[in-house]
Design a protein around this motif. Sequence first.
Motif, short mmCIF file in Angstrom:
data_model
loop_
_atom_site.label_atom_id
_atom_site.label_comp_id
_atom_site.label_asym_id
_atom_site.label_seq_id
_atom_site.Cartn_x
_atom_site.Cartn_y
_atom_site.Cartn_z
N MET A 126 8.27 1.49 -11.16
CA MET A 126 7.04 1.72 -10.39
C MET A 126 5.82 1.15 -11.13
N ASN A 127 5.79 1.28 -12.44
CA ASN A 127 4.68 0.71 -13.21
C ASN A 127 4.67 -0.81 -13.13
N LEU A 128 5.84 -1.42 -13.15
CA LEU A 128 5.93 -2.87 -13.00
C LEU A 128 5.44 -3.31 -11.63
N LEU A 129 5.81 -2.57 -10.60
CA LEU A 129 5.35 -2.89 -9.25
C LEU A 129 3.84 -2.82 -9.15
N ARG A 130 3.26 -1.80 -9.74
CA ARG A 130 1.80 -1.62 -9.64
C ARG A 130 1.04 -2.80 -10.22
N ARG A 131 1.62 -3.48 -11.17
CA ARG A 131 0.95 -4.64 -11.78
C ARG A 131 0.84 -5.82 -10.82
N HIS A 132 1.72 -5.86 -9.83
CA HIS A 132 1.81 -7.02 -8.96
C HIS A 132 1.25 -6.81 -7.55
N PHE A 133 0.84 -5.60 -7.24
CA PHE A 133 0.34 -5.28 -5.90
C PHE A 133 -0.99 -4.57 -6.00
N ASP A 134 -1.80 -4.74 -4.98
CA ASP A 134 -3.09 -4.05 -4.95
C ASP A 134 -2.92 -2.55 -4.81
N LEU A 135 -1.85 -2.14 -4.14
CA LEU A 135 -1.65 -0.73 -3.86
C LEU A 135 -0.16 -0.42 -3.78
N VAL A 136 0.26 0.66 -4.41
CA VAL A 136 1.62 1.16 -4.28
C VAL A 136 1.52 2.60 -3.80
N ILE A 137 2.07 2.88 -2.63
CA ILE A 137 2.04 4.22 -2.06
C ILE A 137 3.44 4.79 -2.08
N GLU A 138 3.59 5.93 -2.72
CA GLU A 138 4.88 6.61 -2.80
C GLU A 138 4.85 7.80 -1.84
N SER A 139 5.81 7.83 -0.94
CA SER A 139 5.83 8.88 0.08
C SER A 139 5.86 10.28 -0.53
N CYS A 140 6.55 10.43 -1.66
CA CYS A 140 6.66 11.75 -2.28
C CYS A 140 5.31 12.27 -2.76
N ARG A 141 4.41 11.39 -3.08
CA ARG A 141 3.09 11.81 -3.56
C ARG A 141 2.12 12.06 -2.40
N LEU A 142 2.42 11.46 -1.26
CA LEU A 142 1.56 11.61 -0.10
C LEU A 142 1.99 12.76 0.80
N GLY A 143 3.28 13.05 0.79
CA GLY A 143 3.79 14.11 1.66
C GLY A 143 4.09 13.65 3.06
N ALA A 144 4.22 12.36 3.26
CA ALA A 144 4.60 11.78 4.55
C ALA A 144 5.55 10.63 4.28
N ARG A 145 6.47 10.40 5.22
CA ARG A 145 7.45 9.34 5.05
C ARG A 145 7.41 8.38 6.23
N LYS A 146 7.84 7.15 5.98
CA LYS A 146 8.05 6.22 7.09
C LYS A 146 9.16 6.79 7.95
N PRO A 147 9.07 6.79 9.23
CA PRO A 147 8.11 6.09 10.09
C PRO A 147 6.95 6.96 10.57
N ASP A 148 6.60 8.02 9.87
CA ASP A 148 5.46 8.87 10.26
C ASP A 148 4.19 8.03 10.29
N PRO A 149 3.48 8.00 11.42
CA PRO A 149 2.25 7.21 11.53
C PRO A 149 1.21 7.55 10.46
N GLU A 150 1.25 8.78 9.95
CA GLU A 150 0.27 9.21 8.94
C GLU A 150 0.31 8.33 7.69
N ILE A 151 1.50 7.93 7.27
CA ILE A 151 1.60 7.14 6.04
C ILE A 151 1.03 5.73 6.25
#
Length: 65
Positions: free
Chosen positions: A25-50
């Motif tokens: 996950m740390n390696l991914l964060r270096r290469h993308f503007d944003l990394v969103i993890e469903s477990c930290r947000l409390g919503a999963r795909k395909p929930d429109p909220e995420i």
Amino acid sequence: GFKTCVLTNNWVDDSAGRLFTATLMNLLRRHFDLVIESCRLGARKPDPEIYAYALDALQAKPQEV
């Protein structure tokens, strides 16, 4: 330019391999503007909220992605 985002359906990893997951996950964060993890947000795909959260965080409109 383009903004990039990774939107994951993942979970809090409490397994023996969690260091690998954290490192990945740390390696991914270096290469993308944003990394969103469903477990930290409390919503999963395909929930429109995420998707709404990602659009808001990127300051983008649906028709722009």
